[in-house]
Write an enzyme that holds these catalytic residues in place. Structure first.
Site, PDB file in Angstrom:
ATOM      1  CB  SER A 219     -33.490 -22.044  30.234  1.00  0.00           C
ATOM      2  OG  SER A 219     -34.287 -20.955  29.895  1.00  0.00           O
ATOM      3  CE  LYS A 223     -32.337 -16.762  33.004  1.00  0.00           C
ATOM      4  NZ  LYS A 223     -32.346 -16.281  31.669  1.00  0.00           N
ATOM      5  CD1 TRP A 310     -37.650 -15.662  26.779  1.00  0.00           C
ATOM      6  CD2 TRP A 310     -38.385 -13.728  25.931  1.00  0.00           C
ATOM      7  NE1 TRP A 310     -38.222 -14.950  27.808  1.00  0.00           N
ATOM      8  CE2 TRP A 310     -38.683 -13.751  27.309  1.00  0.00           C
ATOM      9  CE3 TRP A 310     -38.753 -12.600  25.186  1.00  0.00           C
ATOM     10  CZ2 TRP A 310     -39.331 -12.704  27.968  1.00  0.00           C
ATOM     11  CZ3 TRP A 310     -39.398 -11.545  25.851  1.00  0.00           C
ATOM     12  CH2 TRP A 310     -39.677 -11.612  27.217  1.00  0.00           C
ATOM     13  CG  HIS A 361     -35.687 -22.020  25.317  1.00  0.00           C
ATOM     14  ND1 HIS A 361     -34.562 -21.275  25.560  1.00  0.00           N
ATOM     15  CD2 HIS A 361     -36.210 -22.321  26.534  1.00  0.00           C
ATOM     16  CE1 HIS A 361     -34.416 -21.098  26.857  1.00  0.00           C
ATOM     17  NE2 HIS A 361     -35.408 -21.734  27.477  1.00  0.00           N
TER      18      HIS A 361
HETATM   19  C1  GTR Z   1     -38.326 -18.042  30.748  1.00  0.00           C
HETATM   20  C2  GTR Z   1     -37.441 -16.915  31.175  1.00  0.00           C
HETATM   21  C3  GTR Z   1     -36.052 -17.142  30.669  1.00  0.00           C
HETATM   22  C4  GTR Z   1     -35.574 -18.561  30.836  1.00  0.00           C
HETATM   23  C5  GTR Z   1     -36.671 -19.599  30.728  1.00  0.00           C
HETATM   24  C6  GTR Z   1     -36.355 -20.977  31.291  1.00  0.00           C
HETATM   25  O1  GTR Z   1     -39.638 -17.858  31.120  1.00  0.00           O
HETATM   26  O2  GTR Z   1     -37.975 -15.731  30.647  1.00  0.00           O
HETATM   27  O3  GTR Z   1     -35.171 -16.207  31.272  1.00  0.00           O
HETATM   28  O4  GTR Z   1     -34.837 -18.719  31.986  1.00  0.00           O
HETATM   29  O5  GTR Z   1     -37.832 -19.195  31.346  1.00  0.00           O
HETATM   30  O6  GTR Z   1     -35.718 -21.155  32.320  1.00  0.00           O
HETATM   31  O7  GTR Z   1     -36.807 -21.927  30.666  1.00  0.00           O
END
Ligand code: GTR
Length: 380
Positions: A219, A223, A310, A361
């Site tokens: 996540s 990045k 998402w 996720h």
């Molecule tokens: C969310 C965000 C994502 C992702 C995620 C995470 O809230 O919108 O971009 O990075 O967090 O890190 O779990």
């Protein structure tokens, strides 16, 4: 079906998308690997620094110091040697440090290859005592497969709410002028800087092979892993797990989390200049397939999850697929397909790997299994 759903179903397919995306080979397109390496790659990297992630004010600081603060040669019931290393540094506004946890497989030939996880979840996930274990970092499995399991917690480089840039690397190195430069680094770049300093440590030690390290994150950590892999060409493998917006996902698809939303929710993750593309993804001088291309010819793995809309799984896949021409310049196969695989059918044959896992996720055992299989090919 709501009009919104119809719109999502008719999002650009890969062929039309290719015409809308900036050319992955740069402008004018690189004709060979020499041109790419000397001209278009540095230009592409510069665009990402200036408009998206920001510029790190320093690379390897002169006084970077490594100190083993804990060592256990019989960790994991004798399977590994645990070393916790304090990595300290100083800059114009003081000093700071972060801890690197490493489990080195006792049975493996040294120096051993390994995985460096950028941990963005609770510390229990990377418990060095191993009293608490979680699939997020299956250190025992990683070690049993002959790899070093290494990790650090992102907050030790810069907290995830470092809105004023007043702790960690930002406190130490930033200019702290009344107006923050538009291309000053965000926290994602700060965490990636930490991954590179961990690699500096691996270079200094004889039991870990710094040239055979996979950097991995989930996540926001994904990045960060991609930015680390793009900026530091020493990483042999880069793994993006469900990295989504401003990770692997193509911004121009405008699907799931978008640039305006991420800049609003997390104004400190990227540089100030990135705000110019809020609601205007088509104006970006780059797109995320080029971030993946910056990692070529080194190996990269992108993973999605079916219930992670998402993060735009299709956009993540397409970025991996559209990096192909740059791998081809090196005579290598990238993902080598424009067809998204079915769930749980990993593509592991080229230098770019991909899978979409059934489920939500998360970073799971299933994901790690694929990364370890891919690492058997690219890190050993
Ligand atoms: C969310 C965000 C994502 C992702 C995620 C995470 O809230 O919108 O971009 O990075 O967090 O890190 O779990």
């Amino acid at each position: 079906m709501s009009p919104f759903k119809i719109l999502l179903c008719t999002l650009p397919l890969s062929n039309t998308l290719a015409q809308e995306l900036p050319n992955v080979l740069g402008t004018p397109p690189a004709k060979n690997k020499e041109e790419w390496t000397q001209t278009q790659r540095p230009e592409t990297l510069e665009l990402f620094k200036k408009h998206v992630y920001g510029r790190a004010p320093i690379g390897n600081p002169k006084d970077l110091n490594f100190k083993v603060i804990e060592e256990d040669p019989k960790a994991m019931d004798g399977a590994a040697t645990l070393k916790i290393v304090e990595i300290s540094y100083s800059g114009p506004s003081g000093k700071s440090a972060f801890k690197l946890i490493t489990f080195i497989p006792n049975k493996a030939k040294k120096p051993a290859p390994g995985y460096l996880l950028i941990c963005n979840r609770d510390r229990e996930n990377i418990d060095p005592t191993r009293n608490q274990k979680d699939d997020f970092w299956p250190a025992e499995t990683i070690v049993s497969r002959g790899f070093v399991a290494a990790t650090f917690h992102n907050s030790e480089l810069s907290t995830d709410k470092n809105l004023n840039f007043d702790n960690g690397v930002h406190k130490v190195f930033d200019q702290h002028t009344s107006e923050r430069p538009g291309d000053a680094w965000g926290t994602i770049a700060g965490w990636a800087w930490g991954a590179s300093r961990a690699l500096d440590y691996f270079e200094s030690t004889s039991d870990i092979d710094a040239l055979k390290i996979g950097v991995i994150g989930h996540s926001r950590g994904g990045k960060c892993a991609l930015w680390a892999g793009a900026t530091d060409q020493r990483f042999a493998l880069t793994i993006s797990n469900n990295s989504g917006c401003t990770g692997a996902a193509i911004a121009r698809r405008k699907h799931g989390e978008r640039v305006a939303r991420i800049n609003k929710s997390f104004p400190h993750w990227f540089c100030g200049n990135y705000n110019a593309f809020n609601e205007k993804e088509e104006d970006l001088p780059i797109d995320q397939h080029q971030l993946i291309a910056l990692i070529a010819p080194r190996a990269v793995y992108v993973a999605s999850a079916t219930k992670d809309d998402w993060a735009d799984p299709k956009g993540e896949f397409l970025a991996a697929a559209h990096a192909e021409p740059v791998y081809n310049l090196f005579g290598l196969k990238g993902l080598a397909t424009m067809e998204m695989p079915a769930p749980d059918r990993p593509i592991l044959s080229g230098h770019v790997g991909y899978h979409i896992r059934s489920g939500k996720h998360d970073l799971t055992d299933y994901d790690w299994d694929q990364y370890l299989n891919f690492g058997d090919k690219h890190l050993k």
